[in-house]
Design a protein around this motif. Structure first.
Motif, mmCIF file in Angstrom:
data_model
loop_
_atom_site.group_PDB
_atom_site.id
_atom_site.type_symbol
_atom_site.label_atom_id
_atom_site.label_comp_id
_atom_site.label_asym_id
_atom_site.label_seq_id
_atom_site.Cartn_x
_atom_site.Cartn_y
_atom_site.Cartn_z
ATOM 1 N N PHE A 242 36.546 -18.149 -5.849
ATOM 2 C CA PHE A 242 37.579 -18.354 -6.199
ATOM 3 C C PHE A 242 38.228 -17.951 -3.341
ATOM 4 O O PHE A 242 39.303 -18.766 -3.422
ATOM 5 N N LEU A 243 37.056 -16.578 -3.689
ATOM 6 C CA LEU A 243 37.928 -16.408 -2.187
ATOM 7 C C LEU A 243 37.631 -17.955 -1.097
ATOM 8 O O LEU A 243 38.582 -17.156 -0.147
ATOM 9 N N GLN A 244 36.697 -17.763 -1.176
ATOM 10 C CA GLN A 244 35.641 -19.486 -0.114
ATOM 11 C C GLN A 244 36.945 -20.010 -0.770
ATOM 12 O O GLN A 244 37.356 -20.589 0.624
ATOM 13 N N ASP A 245 37.190 -20.369 -1.632
ATOM 14 C CA ASP A 245 38.070 -21.741 -1.687
ATOM 15 C C ASP A 245 40.029 -21.254 -0.904
ATOM 16 O O ASP A 245 39.864 -22.585 -0.387
ATOM 17 N N LEU A 246 40.293 -20.108 -1.463
ATOM 18 C CA LEU A 246 41.602 -19.614 -0.821
ATOM 19 C C LEU A 246 41.361 -19.881 0.420
ATOM 20 O O LEU A 246 42.159 -19.885 1.587
ATOM 21 N N ILE A 247 40.557 -18.948 1.238
ATOM 22 C CA ILE A 247 40.072 -19.008 2.451
ATOM 23 C C ILE A 247 39.854 -20.884 3.130
ATOM 24 O O ILE A 247 40.841 -21.487 3.760
ATOM 25 N N TYR A 248 39.255 -20.978 3.042
ATOM 26 C CA TYR A 248 39.003 -22.865 3.371
ATOM 27 C C TYR A 248 41.041 -23.631 2.402
ATOM 28 O O TYR A 248 40.938 -24.110 3.904
ATOM 29 N N VAL A 249 41.523 -23.168 1.657
ATOM 30 C CA VAL A 249 42.612 -24.088 1.332
ATOM 31 C C VAL A 249 43.809 -23.235 2.670
ATOM 32 O O VAL A 249 44.357 -24.385 3.057
#
Length: 356
Positions: A242-249
């Motif tokens: 979730f954190l990785q996706d949040l950073i990417y977004v």
């Protein structure tokens, strides 16, 4: 199963362009999907098609749709696909749509008024807008609007520029939900993102669409029933992805925001806010201090890979910094014991909502 297999072909005379493609991603939703279809069939406005993509359901969702008699076959397209996740499924839905505008409807939700599509169509006809924003409710018994559109500076006709919507999105999750918008299909670039995203995908999709739009129209009425979801992010363990996706977004959104005017100080504080809010939820799965310290260190490592998140430095505002800014500074300065003490004292430092 062969991926992307068309199960119900359109008849030849149905290949003209309808105004709306109503896109429904499906995954293990046999309990609700017929209600969603009924809510479309009851609409007074009839110029639409329905496109369904089953994302590798393991229950009877696909079979239920194939047997349904609610929607005539010339108005529905059903595609069976291998499991790929929400973002990939929505991309596939758009690629298989014919409508001039897309309306997204989650399979466990519904349109709640029979004239909802008629009102959206009228806004498009009257204003020629690229995007129509509308509201939703979490209850059919007590209709309360989910989105506070007071944060937008729309004119008396509800018209607002897409740049203004993006500017608000730079420091708010309030406008994330793709299901509360109708948008011109040509705004979507199917090759824009190939990365697998399981979280905050709505936010990215909305930003990408708005970045290519001109004007938006706001209808601040609840047309959409957003069914409460017991398996939402706040009710289950949060994966580190979730954190990785949040950073990417947020990195993707920053590229979009570089073309418009927005409050950079406010955005910096907001980025602190969403990271600390997510970390507050993630730490619930770690019962002891030692395991939480490991979580914090892993978070620091992930943030350090991002130019955006490793360089956040919101100013101390008059009266002191907000607690999420203080917590973020403790995190990136590796003062993890103090961070854990603060988080323990304030069990929920900041409420995090993905808004799907």
């Amino acid at each position: 199963m062969v991926c992307e297999q068309l199960k119900v072909p359109f008849k030849a005379d149905s290949m003209r362009q309808p105004l709306f493609s109503i896109n429904i991603p499906m995954y293990n939703c046999e309990e609700f999907i017929l209600e969603a279809l009924k809510s479309i069939e009851q609409q007074t406005f009839r110029d639409w098609e329905i496109v369904l993509v089953d994302d590798g359901s393991t229950d009877g969702t696909l079979e239920t749709c194939l047997r349904q008699k609610i929607i005539p076959s010339e108005k529905i397209k059903i595609i069976a696909s291998c499991h790929a996740g929400q973002y990939a499924t929505r991309r596939k839905l758009i690629e298989n749509s014919l409508g001039a505008y897309i309306i997204s409807l989650d399979a466990d939700d519904m349109l709640i008024d029979s004239d909802s599509l008629e009102k959206i169509a009228a806004a498009i006809s009257n204003h020629g807008c690229d995007v129509v924003l509308f509201n939703a409710t979490r209850s059919l018994d007590e209709i309360n609007k989910i989105v506070d559109y007071g944060i937008l500076d729309a004119d008396q006709d509800g018209i607002i520029t897409s740049a203004e919507v993006l500017s608000v999105m730079s420091s708010s999750y309030e406008l994330n939900n793709i299901c509360f918008k109708a948008y011109r299909r040509t705004l979507w670039d199917s090759g824009e993102n190939e990365r697998e995203i399981n979280n905050t995908e709505d936010r990215l999709q909305c930003a990408q669409i708005l970045s290519k739009a001109d004007t938006c129209a706001l209808i601040d009425e609840p047309f959409y029933y957003y069914r409460p979801n017991p398996s939402s992010v706040t009710n289950k363990p949060i994966p580190f992805k979730f954190l990785q996706d949040l950073i990417y977004v947020e990195e993707s959104l920053n590229s979009i925001l570089s073309k418009i005017s927005y409050d950079k100080e406010k955005r910096s504080a907001f980025l602190c806010q969403i990271v600390i809010g997510l970390l507050g939820l993630m730490r619930k799965a770690y019962p002891d201090r030692a395991s939480r310290i490991v979580l914090y260190r892993n978070t620091i490592d992930e943030l350090s890979k991002s130019d955006l998140f490793s360089n956040i430095a919101p100013s101390i505002v008059r009266g002191g910094a907000p607690i999420h800014v203080i917590a973020y500074r403790l995190l990136i300065s590796n003062r993890l014991g103090l961070l854990d003490n603060l988080a323990s004292a304030k069990e929920k430092i900041y409420g995090f909502s993905n808004n799907r």
